[in-house]
Design a protein around this motif. Structure first.
Motif, PDB file in Angstrom:
ATOM      1  N   LEU A 192     110.025 -19.755 -24.072  1.00 55.65           N
ATOM      2  CA  LEU A 192     108.612 -20.406 -24.362  1.00 55.65           C
ATOM      3  C   LEU A 192     108.580 -20.583 -25.865  1.00 55.65           C
ATOM      4  O   LEU A 192     108.734 -19.409 -26.861  1.00 55.65           O
ATOM      5  N   HIS A 193     108.310 -21.575 -26.387  1.00 59.02           N
ATOM      6  CA  HIS A 193     108.287 -22.087 -27.910  1.00 59.02           C
ATOM      7  C   HIS A 193     106.776 -21.918 -28.163  1.00 59.02           C
ATOM      8  O   HIS A 193     105.819 -22.785 -27.729  1.00 59.02           O
ATOM      9  N   VAL A 194     106.473 -20.870 -28.872  1.00 65.79           N
ATOM     10  CA  VAL A 194     104.855 -20.570 -29.151  1.00 65.79           C
ATOM     11  C   VAL A 194     104.717 -20.955 -30.731  1.00 65.79           C
ATOM     12  O   VAL A 194     105.383 -20.697 -31.616  1.00 65.79           O
ATOM     13  N   SER A 195     103.452 -21.664 -30.940  1.00 63.41           N
ATOM     14  CA  SER A 195     103.166 -21.909 -32.058  1.00 63.41           C
ATOM     15  C   SER A 195     102.636 -20.942 -32.780  1.00 63.41           C
ATOM     16  O   SER A 195     101.856 -19.890 -32.210  1.00 63.41           O
ATOM     17  N   ILE A 196     103.059 -20.510 -34.142  1.00 60.32           N
ATOM     18  CA  ILE A 196     102.702 -19.394 -34.895  1.00 60.32           C
ATOM     19  C   ILE A 196     101.342 -19.763 -35.896  1.00 60.32           C
ATOM     20  O   ILE A 196     101.520 -20.953 -36.669  1.00 60.32           O
ATOM     21  N   PRO A 197     100.338 -19.049 -35.565  1.00 59.27           N
ATOM     22  CA  PRO A 197      99.028 -19.426 -36.284  1.00 59.27           C
ATOM     23  C   PRO A 197      99.284 -19.514 -37.747  1.00 59.27           C
ATOM     24  O   PRO A 197     100.003 -18.601 -38.198  1.00 59.27           O
ATOM     25  N   GLU A 198      98.617 -20.156 -38.810  1.00 57.06           N
ATOM     26  CA  GLU A 198      98.631 -19.795 -40.041  1.00 57.06           C
ATOM     27  C   GLU A 198      98.006 -18.531 -40.314  1.00 57.06           C
ATOM     28  O   GLU A 198      96.916 -18.007 -39.835  1.00 57.06           O
ATOM     29  N   PRO A 199      98.602 -17.849 -41.180  1.00 59.64           N
ATOM     30  CA  PRO A 199      98.145 -16.154 -41.496  1.00 59.64           C
ATOM     31  C   PRO A 199      96.756 -16.102 -42.278  1.00 59.64           C
ATOM     32  O   PRO A 199      96.646 -17.203 -42.928  1.00 59.64           O
ATOM     33  N   ASP A 200      96.175 -15.250 -42.171  1.00 63.64           N
ATOM     34  CA  ASP A 200      94.818 -15.130 -43.170  1.00 63.64           C
ATOM     35  C   ASP A 200      95.345 -14.794 -44.459  1.00 63.64           C
ATOM     36  O   ASP A 200      96.578 -14.223 -44.730  1.00 63.64           O
ATOM     37  N   PRO A 201      94.651 -15.655 -45.405  1.00 63.48           N
ATOM     38  CA  PRO A 201      95.007 -15.534 -46.867  1.00 63.48           C
ATOM     39  C   PRO A 201      95.346 -14.394 -47.453  1.00 63.48           C
ATOM     40  O   PRO A 201      96.202 -14.338 -48.314  1.00 63.48           O
ATOM     41  N   ASP A 202      94.382 -13.220 -46.924  1.00 61.47           N
ATOM     42  CA  ASP A 202      94.785 -12.224 -47.602  1.00 61.47           C
ATOM     43  C   ASP A 202      95.948 -11.283 -47.075  1.00 61.47           C
ATOM     44  O   ASP A 202      96.639 -10.491 -47.680  1.00 61.47           O
ATOM     45  N   ASP A 203      96.351 -11.749 -45.663  1.00 67.75           N
ATOM     46  CA  ASP A 203      97.633 -11.177 -45.298  1.00 67.75           C
ATOM     47  C   ASP A 203      98.863 -11.819 -45.801  1.00 67.75           C
ATOM     48  O   ASP A 203      99.898 -11.208 -46.170  1.00 67.75           O
ATOM     49  N   ALA A 204      98.790 -13.027 -46.129  1.00 67.98           N
ATOM     50  CA  ALA A 204      99.933 -13.892 -47.128  1.00 67.98           C
ATOM     51  C   ALA A 204      99.859 -13.405 -48.448  1.00 67.98           C
ATOM     52  O   ALA A 204     101.090 -13.035 -48.692  1.00 67.98           O
ATOM     53  N   LYS A 205      99.077 -12.792 -48.948  1.00 67.38           N
ATOM     54  CA  LYS A 205      99.047 -12.353 -50.158  1.00 67.38           C
ATOM     55  C   LYS A 205      99.593 -10.779 -50.385  1.00 67.38           C
ATOM     56  O   LYS A 205     100.430 -10.766 -51.210  1.00 67.38           O
TER      57      LYS A 205
END
Length: 309
Positions: free
Chosen positions: A272-285
């Motif tokens: 099952l190929h699941v699209s990965i949501p964009e992470p929250d900017p704070d989490d990316a930091k």
């Protein structure tokens, strides 16, 4: 709508509260988060994920041997959660077939969905009150600088959890903490929201004595059952090992998925190929900070006076 039903499992108020809490009680942001999550479920066929076994079984065993996550047991009845999901975070062991990341994502989502649709409703009926959360025990044994190469897949899985299964974990208990985790935790902790910091409990050594205060010995994960503080090894059969495909939880999960597939008279081959949501900017930091800290520790270790341990 089936997606919303699978999301709230009969407790819409508790579900709305989870999303509100995840967005600091901002109604508009929580509403957007729920809508985005429902769209994610529909677009990626998450509601049918428990009808899609990962075949062949040897492939699934390879995933289980490297994606170390499982259910070990339950907390005592007088605790707030009643359910205990055991999770290992030895990043250096998350290798296996990393070229096929979608299998890991599919397996992780299946465990989440089985927890929410089967395990938690079962405990709710048993205890006579809503059981909507779990606790997690993270074993940091083996955490090394090589973990940097696995941050992408771990970030993907974490993003899926944060955006689509928010506030499902009551407490994170971290055990067998090496220096590299302590160093990263020191710089990451100030970046976390206060409610997140309160959830994380770093325990002494393998955490056996502290965890026995909230659960029976039979529910301890195998990596917390060492008898002596100086012991670095412990014996465990595949049945006791909560990450093994031979553990009752994983056998039950895999059998359930195969049964659901047969009931639909169709076993959907492939992943099952699941699209990965964009992470929250704070989490990316936070991920950037972890990567920078790993890099700094690596440079220190490579210096003439660096600590190679």
């Amino acid at each position: 709508m089936i997606s919303y039903k699978n999301m709230h499992q009969g407790y819409p108020k508790e579900t709305l509260a989870r999303f509100l809490k995840a967005r600091e009680w901002n109604v508009s942001k929580a509403h957007k988060m729920i809508v985005d999550s429902l769209n994610w479920r529909i677009q990626n066929e998450i509601d049918s994920v428990l009808e899609r076994p990962i075949v062949l079984v040897d492939l699934y065993r390879s995933i289980r041997d490297s994606q170390l996550i499982g259910l070990s047991g339950y907390t005592k009845e007088d605790t707030a959660t009643g359910c205990l999901i055991m999770k290992l975070a030895t990043f250096s062991l998350l290798l296996g077939i990393l070229s096929q990341v979608h299998y890991y994502v599919q397996s992780h989502i299946q465990i989440n969905e089985y927890r929410d649709r089967i395990i938690l409703p079962r405990l709710t009926q048993q205890f006579g009150q809503p059981v909507t959360k779990c606790i997690k025990v993270l074993d940091m044994t083996g955490l090394k600088l090589s973990a940097l190469s696995q941050i992408k897949i771990l970030t993907s899985i974490s993003t899926i959890d944060d955006l689509n299964y928010p506030e499902k974990t009551e407490t994170y208990y971290v055990v067998n903490v090496p220096y590299i985790f302590s160093a990263c935790w020191k710089v990451v902790k100030p970046l976390l929201q206060e409610r997140t910091k309160k959830k994380v409990k770093v325990l002494t050594s393998y955490g056996r004595d502290e965890l026995l205060k909230i659960m029976d010995y039979s529910s301890l994960p195998h990596f917390c059952r060492r008898e002596g503080s100086g012991s670095s090894k412990h014996s465990s059969t595949d049945v006791d090992n909560c990450f093994s495909l031979d553990h009752p939880f994983h056998k039950e999960l895999y059998d359930h998925i195969k049964e659901q597939a047969l009931c639909r008279e169709l076993i959907k081959m492939g992943s099952l190929h699941v699209s990965i949501p964009e992470p929250d900017p704070d989490d990316a930091k936070i991920v950037e900070v972890i990567q920078a800290e790993f890099q700094k520790i690596g440079e220190q270790d490579e210096s003439p006076n660096g600590n190679k341990d």
